[in-house]
Motif scaffolding. Structure first.
Motif, short mmCIF file in Angstrom:
data_model
loop_
_atom_site.label_atom_id
_atom_site.label_comp_id
_atom_site.label_asym_id
_atom_site.label_seq_id
_atom_site.Cartn_x
_atom_site.Cartn_y
_atom_site.Cartn_z
N LYS A 1 0.91 -1.33 -0.13
CA LYS A 1 0.25 -0.07 0.05
C LYS A 1 0.84 1.10 0.26
O LYS A 1 0.68 2.27 -0.77
CB LYS A 1 -0.84 0.00 1.20
N GLU A 2 1.74 1.27 0.84
CA GLU A 2 2.82 2.48 0.89
C GLU A 2 3.57 2.48 -0.35
O GLU A 2 3.91 3.73 -0.80
CB GLU A 2 3.77 2.46 2.24
N TRP B 1 2.87 1.89 -3.48
CA TRP B 1 1.79 2.44 -4.34
C TRP B 1 1.57 3.88 -3.84
O TRP B 1 1.68 4.92 -4.82
CB TRP B 1 0.42 1.71 -4.20
N ARG B 2 1.38 4.24 -2.78
CA ARG B 2 1.05 5.67 -2.45
C ARG B 2 2.16 6.54 -2.52
O ARG B 2 1.93 7.80 -2.98
CB ARG B 2 0.41 5.64 -0.71
N ARG C 1 2.90 9.59 -4.91
CA ARG C 1 3.04 10.92 -4.63
C ARG C 1 4.44 11.51 -4.89
O ARG C 1 4.61 12.69 -5.27
CB ARG C 1 2.98 10.77 -2.92
#
Length: 321
Positions: free
Chosen positions: A230-231, A233-234, A238
């Protein structure tokens, strides 16, 4: 030849996982390097008043001859024996993938850091990066190593496989020639700012798609080695533009998110301090084990990339055929 590309790429990747880049095996990049230096000397003399044009000629000579040599060598080998052509294509693909070699060299840095040997750590990281390493701290060495593994996940794995599924060994080798040119002449200093302009710009162009799909590939691979998808991807989305290069931050951001560390920042190149944006959040401090984690993520991403690219190639072949 096209029907054997998938098998060649699969076998080539397995060979790389086992053997890496053994010193005893003649590597095409070495021959490319010699061709670049040979051509560069002549281009500098012939295009002394127009180095930008000379750089274009340098690119066409090196990349064009690399593609043509491989294309015709495999074509002629096929006339002798299909097995010979298949073997040649597989060996060339193997030499264009650098997963294990990168991991081995990165782990050498990690080993020196764990031993607390700062001088050895600086020496070993100097083999992997273009920045000045003589004053680096352990933290900076760790950051540089993780950044190198992340960036070269694109250059050494994702991009070569991308061009392999598009055009087999000839296009894969042509990509490697582009990449080698950029690493040898694509510098923004007085000697190469004009001569290396074409090589640097074209390398950016050919890596546009591989760099951008790297975020998804790394995020998909992260759970396979116990890291944060998840991180990945995030942070990948970003911070993907937090770099002077249009491509480098994509994979670095995904790695930073997966590991929970901060990359980027100030580096020194050829005596000049270069300020770069930071990438990722410092959820924790970098440690030597993050090099091993990065290597595991590198291998997982290689496997994910191989399987997905071969699947997409198969789908594409069925649609076209």
């Amino acid at each position: 030849m096209t029907g054997t590309v998938a098998y060649s790429l699969l076998i080539a990747t397995l060979i790389d996982f086992v053997l890496g880049d053994p010193y005893w095996f003649p590597h095409p990049v070495i021959m490319m390097g010699r061709l670049i230096r040979f051509t560069e000397k002549r281009v500098r003399r012939s295009f002394a008043k127009n180095k930008v044009l000379g750089g274009c000629v340098l690119w066409f000579v090196v990349v064009g001859s690399s593609f043509a040599t491989v294309f015709w060598a495999i074509r002629l080998a096929g006339k002798i024996s299909p097995l010979l052509a298949f073997s040649m294509q597989t060996l060339l693909m193997w030499n264009c993938i650098s997963t294990k070699c990168l991991a081995v060299e990165a782990e050498k840095v990690g080993s020196a850091v764990r031993r607390g040997d700062l001088n050895l750590s600086r020496t070993r990281i100097s083999y992997l990066v273009g920045r000045d390493t003589t004053e680096l701290s352990f933290a900076e060495i760790l950051r540089a190593t993780v950044e190198t593994v992340a960036e070269n996940t694109v250059d050494g794995t994702i991009a070569p496989m991308f061009f392999a599924v598009l055009g087999g060994a000839p296009l894969m080798v042509a990509y490697k020639a582009c990449n080698t040119l950029d690493s040898m002449v694509g510098y923004k200093n007085e000697d190469y700012i004009e001569l290396g302009r074409a090589s640097a710009l074209i390398d950016d162009l050919v890596n546009l798609i591989p760099a951008r799909v790297s975020i998804a590939l790394i995020a998909l691979s992260a759970p396979l080695v116990g890291l944060n998808a998840k991180e990945a991807w995030r942070i990948g989305l970003r911070d993907r533009k937090n770099h002077l290069s249009p491509n480098s931050a994509h994979a670095e951001a995904a790695f930073a998110g997966a590991l929970g560390v901060r990359l980027g920042g100030t580096n020194v190149y050829f005596g000049k301090k270069v300020e770069k944006p930071t990438i990722g959040d410092a959820v924790k401090e970098l440690e030597a084990e993050d090099i091993s984690r990065s290597n595991r993520l590198l291998f997982a991403t290689t496997i994910t990339t191989l399987l997905l690219f071969l699947l997409l190639r198969e789908i594409g072949m069925k649609i076209v055929g």
